[in-house]
Design an enzyme around this catalytic site. Structure first.
Site, PDB file in Angstrom:
ATOM      1  N   GLU A   1       0.827  -1.200   0.000  1.00 23.04           N
ATOM      2  CA  GLU A   1       0.000   0.000   0.000  1.00 23.04           C
ATOM      3  C   GLU A   1       0.869   1.261   0.000  1.00 23.04           C
ATOM      4  OE1 GLU A   1      -3.347   0.457  -0.289  1.00 23.04           O
ATOM      5  OE2 GLU A   1      -2.863   2.589  -0.190  1.00 23.04           O
TER       6      GLU A   1
ATOM      7  N   THR B   1      -6.285   2.609  -4.979  1.00 26.63           N
ATOM      8  CA  THR B   1      -6.047   1.164  -4.913  1.00 26.63           C
ATOM      9  C   THR B   1      -6.891   0.419  -5.946  1.00 26.63           C
ATOM     10  OG1 THR B   1      -5.592   1.216  -2.563  1.00 26.63           O
ATOM     11  CG2 THR B   1      -6.230  -0.898  -3.464  1.00 26.63           C
TER      12      THR B   1
ATOM     13  N   HIS C   1      -0.919   3.465   4.901  1.00 30.26           N
ATOM     14  CA  HIS C   1      -1.905   4.242   4.148  1.00 30.26           C
ATOM     15  C   HIS C   1      -2.060   5.600   4.821  1.00 30.26           C
ATOM     16  CE1 HIS C   1      -5.757   5.593   2.596  1.00 30.26           C
ATOM     17  NE2 HIS C   1      -5.719   4.629   1.691  1.00 30.26           N
TER      18      HIS C   1
ATOM     19  N   ASP D   1       1.085   0.086  -5.071  1.00 32.04           N
ATOM     20  CA  ASP D   1      -0.138   0.405  -5.812  1.00 32.04           C
ATOM     21  C   ASP D   1      -0.156   1.830  -6.352  1.00 32.04           C
ATOM     22  OD1 ASP D   1      -0.577   1.509  -3.252  1.00 32.04           O
ATOM     23  OD2 ASP D   1      -2.712   1.034  -3.237  1.00 32.04           O
ATOM     24  N   HIS D   2       0.390   2.784  -5.579  1.00 31.56           N
ATOM     25  CA  HIS D   2       0.365   4.181  -6.021  1.00 31.56           C
ATOM     26  C   HIS D   2       1.210   5.019  -5.081  1.00 31.56           C
ATOM     27  CE1 HIS D   2      -2.482   4.697  -2.745  1.00 31.56           C
ATOM     28  NE2 HIS D   2      -3.222   3.728  -3.271  1.00 31.56           N
TER      29      HIS D   2
HETATM   30  C1  GP9 Z   1      -9.132   0.155   1.315  1.00 30.28           C
HETATM   31  C2  GP9 Z   1      -7.797   0.280   0.709  1.00 30.28           C
HETATM   32  C3  GP9 Z   1      -7.349   1.703   0.545  1.00 30.28           C
HETATM   33  O1  GP9 Z   1      -9.699  -1.101   1.279  1.00 30.28           O
HETATM   34  O2  GP9 Z   1      -7.677  -0.480  -0.406  1.00 30.28           O
HETATM   35  O3  GP9 Z   1      -7.703   2.249  -0.641  1.00 30.28           O
HETATM   36  P1  GP9 Z   1      -7.028   3.581  -1.228  1.00 30.28           P
HETATM   37  O4  GP9 Z   1      -7.470   4.719  -0.356  1.00 30.28           O
HETATM   38  O5  GP9 Z   1      -5.556   3.416  -1.215  1.00 30.28           O
HETATM   39  O6  GP9 Z   1      -7.565   3.666  -2.586  1.00 30.28           O
HETATM   40 MN    MN Z   2      -3.971   2.202  -1.986  1.00 32.39          MN
END
Ligand code: GP9
Ligand code: MN
Length: 647
Positions: free
Chosen positions: A258, A304, A420, A479-480
């Site tokens: 993440e 995500t 996150h 992911d980003h």
């Molecule tokens: C929540 C997680 C976070 O289930 O995948 O999502 P994001 O805020 O990174 O898109």
């Molecule tokens: Mn994410």
């Protein structure tokens, strides 16, 4: 006696309206509290939950006041009944699906399969509560109606009531946006919209979304996909012969880091490596892993969800919102379904958050994901949870038995969460001090990255013990971005360089690394690549030719792999130059290129064209017209359910 009756009979039309409104308000609130699991986290959310029915009640019941004479009372009852019916229908649906009714779920009759056979079983005698206020209302109506005038109330009063309703809604939405920015544009989760805006507003929101989607879909026809097919066939890069089929039949463990950006790799804070374990994979002596240091994420608002979409479908994300939500009911030819149909893989996603977040519980069915281990499968007690959901260490630990339970070969997607924004961590779990830029989320970013690194180390150890490490493909990706462009001054301190548009674009690198059993890793590879390339790469590693599928990426190991990386906003990166915020820069010097070459301008057009084609696929739901091969079967969503069966 007569006097008393007269007193009772004195409820005016407006009085009747208020009684109806207050009862419906309280009923809705009690329903939210007792029937739905809305995960209220603070006083503001508590407050919004309490007030959010008010605006809907005023606006909808308010329309009844336009009716003439006694009919106003009947209209109040009818509208109240319809709203109560919607509320109760959601309650019944929620008892079975732990989710709210959406129009697409209503039109897909298959979904009612998931209601577990009989709706009656989901009803209880105490549900009479939902009719109680209506019974009272009907009584009051018959008791009082003869005292009401036969004339219309005039426009002023009803308009005022509706205007107050609209104002209340605006205040409600404003406060909700403070607590959860971009609530409506990013469309995270149905649970959030119900929590902040209530189930009635959710129904309207859903109706608008569905109408927009179906309009775009209706306008498309089967010839539209041919244009796309011609383009992607032309772009296709044939596999690298050495690696074609090298991973056939192997389990695949795909690990989502993440918000992890590549600048963390080898970064030292207070003289210490922030992510020593991940660094060791990058620099592994035995060269198990191949690490791509010029790999970029391509997500837009769907964050995500966009990363998941891009990597499992090789399509670009949408310019607005998350395709997972707005195009969650499209036909897809996604990696899990292809692996399932072609090579009998079992696909599974592991994630310690509610199943409806990013509409995962719907879209995964269309992707052909066999199993979805969501919050309900994990021990989400208070100590185990922070920020969005389950902490990464208990997440990986608890996932091991579930991973072991899968039929082989499997394609397992492990999605972490702790690292996150806003990067919260309990003090006793932080093993590195925060940075000291003075920007709190940038400073904490390193602490949760370290926590993620430690959790990954523990997961590798557990995989080895479970006998799942050696013979599995392990793929790790970010992911980003985690640090958005709102933190340029802090990032200048971290990187030692001014964060120009060019530099910011260069910072969109996320790690991608892969270990294939029996194949020597290549160490660090500098090929430019991006998330769209992952699906064709995986297909080729498994021995499935990628040219039959509509994909915008190409195999990263292929000699013909294209090295331009497309971003959603039309910017792009190549090994030599970068288009950032609409301007071209030289990669070596970071200098602005005042006069772009013909090649640059052509690539600029090509990139926009490619994005447009991908958008057409999603907006028009074009894959419903496409048959990748004779043996392909479009995914039947009724075969999937992610409800946890209670033991
Ligand atoms: C929540 C997680 C976070 O289930 O995948 O999502 P994001 O805020 O990174 O898109
Ligand atoms: Mn994410």
């Amino acid at each position: 006696m007569n006097k008393l009756t007269n007193q009772y009979k004195s409820i005016s039309k407006m009085g009747f309206f208020y009684i109806a409104g207050i009862m419906l308000w309280i009923k809705s609130y009690l329903t939210y509290v007792f029937e739905f699991n809305l995960d209220i986290q603070n006083v503001m959310q508590e407050f919004l939950l309490f007030i959010n029915p008010i605006s809907s009640v005023l606006i909808f019941l308010g329309f009844a006041l336009f009716a003439k004479g006694k009919r106003a009372g009947i209209w109040i009852i009818v509208l109240d009944f319809l709203m109560s019916f919607l509320l109760y229908a959601n309650v019944v649906y929620y008892r079975s699906a732990a989710d709210y009714i959406t129009l697409p779920t209503l039109t897909q009759t298959d979904n009612f399969g998931s209601l577990g056979g009989s709706i009656l079983n989901l009803m209880a005698w105490h549900d009479l509560f939902y009719a109680l206020d209506l019974i009272v209302l009907i009584g009051l109506y018959f008791w009082n109606r003869n005292n009401w005038s036969n004339s219309r109330m005039g426009f002023r009063k009803p308009m005022l009531v509706i205007a107050i309703g609209v104002m209340t809604f605006c205040v409600n939405l404003g406060l909700a946006e403070v607590d959860r920015p971009e609530l409506l544009t990013r469309t995270f989760d149905r649970n959030y919209i119900v929590k902040y805006l209530g189930s009635y507003n959710f129904a309207i929101y859903d109706a608008i979304q569905t109408a927009q989607s179906s309009r775009q879909r209706v306008l498309a026809d089967s010839s539209d996909i041919t244009v796309v097919e011609n383009y992607t066939t032309n772009k296709y890069a044939a596999p690298n012969k050495e690696l074609f089929g090298a991973a056939k039949g192997k389990n695949i463990i795909k690990i989502h880091l993440e918000s992890f950006q590549s600048f963390l790799i080898d970064y030292k804070l207070h003289g210490e490596e922030v992510t020593p374990f991940i660094n060791s994979l990058v620099h592994n002596e035995k060269k198990n892993f191949t690490y791509f240091d010029n790999f970029f994420h391509q997500v837009a608002q769907g964050k995500t969800a966009d990363a998941e979409l891009i990597m499992d479908t090789s399509l670009y994300p949408l310019p607005q919102g998350a395709a997972f939500v707005t195009k969650g009911n499209n036909t897809y030819q996604a990696l899990p379904a292809i692996l399932g149909q072609k090579q009998n893989y079992t696909s599974a996603v592991f994630h310690g958050d509610n199943k409806s977040f990013w509409n995962r519980d719907e879209v995964y069915k269309h992707f052909g994901v066999d199993k979805f281990f969501h919050a309900k499968y994990y021990d989400m007690n208070k100590e185990n949870v922070i920020n969005y959901g389950l902490k990464d260490k208990p997440f990986f630990k608890q996932s091991i038995p579930m991973l072991k339970s899968l039929d082989k070969p499997f394609y397992a997607h492990m999605m972490t969460l702790t690292h996150h924004h806003p990067y919260l961590i309990d003090e006793d779990e932080a093993s590195i001090k925060p940075a000291n830029t003075g920007d709190p989320s940038v400073d904490r970013y390193f602490q949760t990255a370290r926590y993620l690194d430690e959790s990954l180390k523990q997961f590798f150890k557990d995989l080895k013990e479970a006998g799942l490490y050696k013979d599995s493909v392990i793929m790790i990706y970010g992911d980003h971005y985690g640090i958005s462009e709102n933190h340029k001054p802090a990032m200048k301190q971290i990187t030692g360089e001014k964060i120009t548009d060019f530099k910011h674009t260069q910072l969109q690198r996320v790690p991608f690394m892969i270990k294939i059993p029996g194949v020597d890793g290549k160490g660090t590879v500098h090929e430019y690549s991006s998330q769209v390339d992952v699906m064709p790469t995986m297909l080729h590693l498994l021995g499935i030719k990628a040219n039959n599928y509509i994909m915008f990426g190409t195999d990263m190991f292929s000699k013909k792999h294209d090295e331009y990386v497309v971003f959603r906003d039309g910017d792009f990166v190549t090994p030599e130059y970068t288009k950032a915020s609409g301007k071209f820069y030289d990669n070596d010097t970071g200098e602005l290129i005042k006069e772009p070459t013909k090649e640059m301008k052509e690539l600029e057009k090509k990139v926009l064209h490619e994005l447009e084609l991908s958008d057409n696929v999603l907006y028009g739901d074009l894959l419903r017209f496409y048959e990748p091969s004779e043996s392909w079967k479009q995914v039947d969503t009724s075969e999937f359910s992610y409800l946890k069966k209670e033991k």
